[in-house]
Design an enzyme around this catalytic site. Structure first.
Site, PDB file in Angstrom:
ATOM      1  N   ARG A 229       0.858  -1.187   0.000  1.00 35.58           N
ATOM      2  CA  ARG A 229       0.000   0.000   0.000  1.00 35.58           C
ATOM      3  C   ARG A 229       0.895   1.238   0.000  1.00 35.58           C
ATOM      4  O   ARG A 229       1.909   1.283   0.719  1.00 35.58           O
ATOM      5  CB  ARG A 229      -0.922   0.042   1.223  1.00 35.58           C
ATOM      6  CG  ARG A 229      -2.124  -0.888   1.150  1.00 35.58           C
ATOM      7  CD  ARG A 229      -3.143  -0.469   0.073  1.00 35.58           C
ATOM      8  NE  ARG A 229      -4.265  -1.387   0.007  1.00 35.58           N
ATOM      9  CZ  ARG A 229      -4.338  -2.450  -0.783  1.00 35.58           C
ATOM     10  NH1 ARG A 229      -3.353  -2.743  -1.614  1.00 35.58           N
ATOM     11  NH2 ARG A 229      -5.419  -3.210  -0.781  1.00 35.58           N
ATOM     12  N   ASP A 253       4.505  -0.289  -6.972  1.00 32.88           N
ATOM     13  CA  ASP A 253       3.250  -0.674  -7.620  1.00 32.88           C
ATOM     14  C   ASP A 253       2.093   0.091  -6.987  1.00 32.88           C
ATOM     15  O   ASP A 253       0.966   0.025  -7.470  1.00 32.88           O
ATOM     16  CB  ASP A 253       3.014  -2.189  -7.471  1.00 32.88           C
ATOM     17  CG  ASP A 253       1.787  -2.653  -8.245  1.00 32.88           C
ATOM     18  OD1 ASP A 253       1.698  -2.327  -9.452  1.00 32.88           O
ATOM     19  OD2 ASP A 253       0.907  -3.300  -7.655  1.00 32.88           O
ATOM     20  N   GLU A 258      -2.415   7.556  -4.850  1.00 35.71           N
ATOM     21  CA  GLU A 258      -2.753   6.933  -6.133  1.00 35.71           C
ATOM     22  C   GLU A 258      -4.233   6.988  -6.497  1.00 35.71           C
ATOM     23  O   GLU A 258      -4.597   6.862  -7.658  1.00 35.71           O
ATOM     24  CB  GLU A 258      -2.319   5.457  -6.133  1.00 35.71           C
ATOM     25  CG  GLU A 258      -3.165   4.567  -5.226  1.00 35.71           C
ATOM     26  CD  GLU A 258      -2.753   3.088  -5.270  1.00 35.71           C
ATOM     27  OE1 GLU A 258      -1.558   2.804  -5.137  1.00 35.71           O
ATOM     28  OE2 GLU A 258      -3.649   2.240  -5.427  1.00 35.71           O
ATOM     29  N   HIS A 290      -0.648  -0.200  -9.603  1.00 30.89           N
ATOM     30  CA  HIS A 290      -1.385  -1.183  -8.798  1.00 30.89           C
ATOM     31  C   HIS A 290      -1.785  -2.379  -9.670  1.00 30.89           C
ATOM     32  O   HIS A 290      -2.950  -2.769  -9.735  1.00 30.89           O
ATOM     33  CB  HIS A 290      -2.611  -0.536  -8.147  1.00 30.89           C
ATOM     34  CG  HIS A 290      -2.940  -1.151  -6.819  1.00 30.89           C
ATOM     35  ND1 HIS A 290      -3.176  -0.424  -5.694  1.00 30.89           N
ATOM     36  CD2 HIS A 290      -3.062  -2.445  -6.443  1.00 30.89           C
ATOM     37  CE1 HIS A 290      -3.431  -1.231  -4.689  1.00 30.89           C
ATOM     38  NE2 HIS A 290      -3.368  -2.470  -5.117  1.00 30.89           N
TER      39      HIS A 290
HETATM   40  P1  NAI Z   1      -1.566 -11.219   5.005  1.00 31.12           P
HETATM   41  O1  NAI Z   1      -2.616 -10.773   5.946  1.00 31.12           O
HETATM   42  O2  NAI Z   1      -1.493 -12.657   4.621  1.00 31.12           O
HETATM   43  O3  NAI Z   1      -0.122 -10.793   5.552  1.00 31.12           O
HETATM   44  C1  NAI Z   1       0.142  -9.548   6.145  1.00 31.12           C
HETATM   45  C2  NAI Z   1       1.233  -9.763   7.168  1.00 31.12           C
HETATM   46  O4  NAI Z   1       1.554  -8.475   7.709  1.00 31.12           O
HETATM   47  C3  NAI Z   1       0.803 -10.649   8.341  1.00 31.12           C
HETATM   48  O5  NAI Z   1       1.756 -11.676   8.548  1.00 31.12           O
HETATM   49  C4  NAI Z   1       0.739  -9.694   9.515  1.00 31.12           C
HETATM   50  O6  NAI Z   1       1.091 -10.314  10.748  1.00 31.12           O
HETATM   51  C5  NAI Z   1       1.748  -8.642   9.105  1.00 31.12           C
HETATM   52  N1  NAI Z   1       1.591  -7.401   9.833  1.00 31.12           N
HETATM   53  C6  NAI Z   1       0.456  -6.851  10.339  1.00 31.12           C
HETATM   54  N2  NAI Z   1       0.744  -5.724  10.994  1.00 31.12           N
HETATM   55  C7  NAI Z   1       2.083  -5.557  10.923  1.00 31.12           C
HETATM   56  C8  NAI Z   1       2.973  -4.577  11.409  1.00 31.12           C
HETATM   57  N3  NAI Z   1       2.547  -3.541  12.145  1.00 31.12           N
HETATM   58  N4  NAI Z   1       4.288  -4.716  11.122  1.00 31.12           N
HETATM   59  C9  NAI Z   1       4.739  -5.781  10.419  1.00 31.12           C
HETATM   60  N5  NAI Z   1       3.936  -6.731   9.917  1.00 31.12           N
HETATM   61  C10 NAI Z   1       2.618  -6.624  10.172  1.00 31.12           C
HETATM   62  O7  NAI Z   1      -1.757 -10.306   3.710  1.00 31.12           O
HETATM   63  P2  NAI Z   1      -1.222 -10.587   2.230  1.00 31.12           P
HETATM   64  O8  NAI Z   1      -2.244 -11.318   1.457  1.00 31.12           O
HETATM   65  O9  NAI Z   1       0.151 -11.128   2.293  1.00 31.12           O
HETATM   66  O10 NAI Z   1      -1.202  -9.096   1.637  1.00 31.12           O
HETATM   67  C11 NAI Z   1      -0.305  -8.133   2.140  1.00 31.12           C
HETATM   68  C12 NAI Z   1      -0.683  -6.776   1.598  1.00 31.12           C
HETATM   69  O11 NAI Z   1      -0.469  -6.770   0.177  1.00 31.12           O
HETATM   70  C13 NAI Z   1      -2.170  -6.397   1.762  1.00 31.12           C
HETATM   71  O12 NAI Z   1      -2.415  -5.806   3.015  1.00 31.12           O
HETATM   72  C14 NAI Z   1      -2.389  -5.428   0.639  1.00 31.12           C
HETATM   73  O13 NAI Z   1      -2.176  -4.122   1.137  1.00 31.12           O
HETATM   74  C15 NAI Z   1      -1.291  -5.760  -0.376  1.00 31.12           C
HETATM   75  N6  NAI Z   1      -1.821  -6.242  -1.652  1.00 31.12           N
HETATM   76  C16 NAI Z   1      -1.424  -5.601  -2.802  1.00 31.12           C
HETATM   77  C17 NAI Z   1      -1.885  -6.030  -4.029  1.00 31.12           C
HETATM   78  C18 NAI Z   1      -1.438  -5.369  -5.312  1.00 31.12           C
HETATM   79  O14 NAI Z   1      -2.032  -5.623  -6.369  1.00 31.12           O
HETATM   80  N7  NAI Z   1      -0.418  -4.527  -5.294  1.00 31.12           N
HETATM   81  C19 NAI Z   1      -2.826  -7.150  -4.136  1.00 31.12           C
HETATM   82  C20 NAI Z   1      -3.128  -7.791  -2.863  1.00 31.12           C
HETATM   83  C21 NAI Z   1      -2.653  -7.332  -1.679  1.00 31.12           C
END
Ligand code: NAI
Length: 342
Positions: A229, A253, A258, A290
């Protein structure tokens, strides 16, 4: 049942249209959801939105007034929704995972493009310029990558880096137990990483996790990757770090501001965002809009899960992918009530 889709593009229509029936009707709007466009959802029981739509308290109140029962996010991140305000008004569901591989592979694609100067070579050879000057890169083998957020996407990215023979340092608020990495504090990750990749969600804690102070702690020449993000990075501080040569390259990305720019065609127009324009003008910055999620597999999974989420809520009153008002989680939510915390 009618579903109003906001911020739709041809590829969204293509993946959802096969689910339309006489009982399930779709209205596709190109405009983003905000307080001015919410009116378009009148008469629809469900509103389906994406990452740059706005579902703040004002929008939720309007949708509730129009009788909207479900707000279905066709994405994982939900920082654009006031989930707390939706409590007991509108069910909020999301798609927790559609293809962590799509995002992790795009992250590695951006990294390789940047450090092997593929974006420059592509333009040169199209102009029959076969010179190699200025295209020297570096090996990934043996380099240290710092991964912030070791959830679904971070984990796949770490596996890919592992395959490249990289050393992996990771920081996560809830460290994964079996990941191929050394879990370290953020300061060590900042000071020892050659490459830093963001895979945590945007929260009040992670807002501007990369700022002037953290950039000061980093190695000279560090490569920063953000496919998570935009607001995880203070874009002004990033630009300063690039101008001072502290940051060797950035692959973005996502971008803090954005929402009014990405997914639209501004070629032939003047973009008012000077920070973005300056970043894009840098030879060591690559921006994609994105796009990391955009694979056939991910689009198919998004449509299937979104439709299932909506059917579950409308037929059973609850869904495993409903966002929990209290903890903001779906998986591992401890709430025993039917309908999660709704
Ligand atoms: P997920 O929920 O599986 O993993 C997120 C990880 O971040 C978790 O392990 C969590 O414990 C950790 N986390 C939470 N708070 C934290 C903090 N304060 N400091 C460090 N780590 C922390 O989510 P996933 O599926 O891996 O997605 C991650 C991010 O990717 C999403 O939140 C979204 O913003 C982004 N995303 C971007 C896309 C794109 O097209 N560019 C598409 C899908 C997701």
């Amino acid at each position: 049942m009618k579903i109003a889709f906001f911020d739709t593009k041809p590829y969204d229509k293509q993946s959802f249209e096969k689910y339309a029936t006489d009982d399930l009707k779709f209205k596709f709007f190109e405009t983003k959801l905000n307080v001015d466009t919410a009116e378009l959802a009148r008469g629809c029981e469900v509103v389906c939105i994406f990452v740059n739509d706005t579902a703040d308290a004002d929008v939720i109140d309007k949708l509730y007034e129009f009788g909207v029962k479900v707000l279905a996010l066709r994405c994982a991140g939900y920082n654009n929704v006031d989930v707390k305000h939706a409590f007991q008004k509108i069910h909020v569901v999301h798609v927790p995972a559609y293809s962590p591989y799509a995002v992790a592979e795009h992250t590695m694609a951006m990294l390789l493009t940047s450090i092997r100067r593929i974006h420059k070579a592509y333009i040169r050879t199209r102009d029959f310029n076969f010179s190699l000057s200025g295209l020297t890169g570096f090996d990934l083998y043996g380099k240290t990558v710092g991964v912030i957020g070791t959830g679904k996407i971070g984990r796949v990215f770490m596996d890919i880096c592992h395959g490249f023979g990289m050393k992996i340092l990771a920081y996560d608020k809830y460290p994964a137990v079996d990941a191929p990495c050394e879990h370290v504090e953020l300061d060590r990750l900042f000071s020892e990483s050659d490459i830093i990749s963001m895979h945590c969600p945007l929260t009040t804690e992670t807002y501007h996790i990369i700022d002037q102070k953290s950039i000061e702690k980093m190695k000279k020449g560090v490569v920063i990757l953000n496919t998570s993000r935009g607001a995880l990075i203070d874009a002004e501080a990033l630009l300063d770090g690039i101008k001072s040569r502290k940051i060797g390259a950035a692959c973005l990305d996502v971008y803090e501001e954005e929402s009014d720019i990405f997914f639209e065609d501004f070629s032939g127009h003047i973009v008012d965002d000077d920070t973005l324009a300056r970043l894009i003008s840098m030879p060591n910055v690559i921006v994609t809009s994105h796009q990391a999620f955009l694979t056939n597999e991910a689009l198919g999974n998004i449509a299937e899960t979104t439709i299932n989420n909506i059917k579950e809520i409308t037929s059973q009153g609850c869904s495993g992918n409903e966002l929990c008002y209290h903890c903001g989680k779906t998986e591992n939510c401890k709430a025993k009530r039917i309908g999660k915390c709704f």
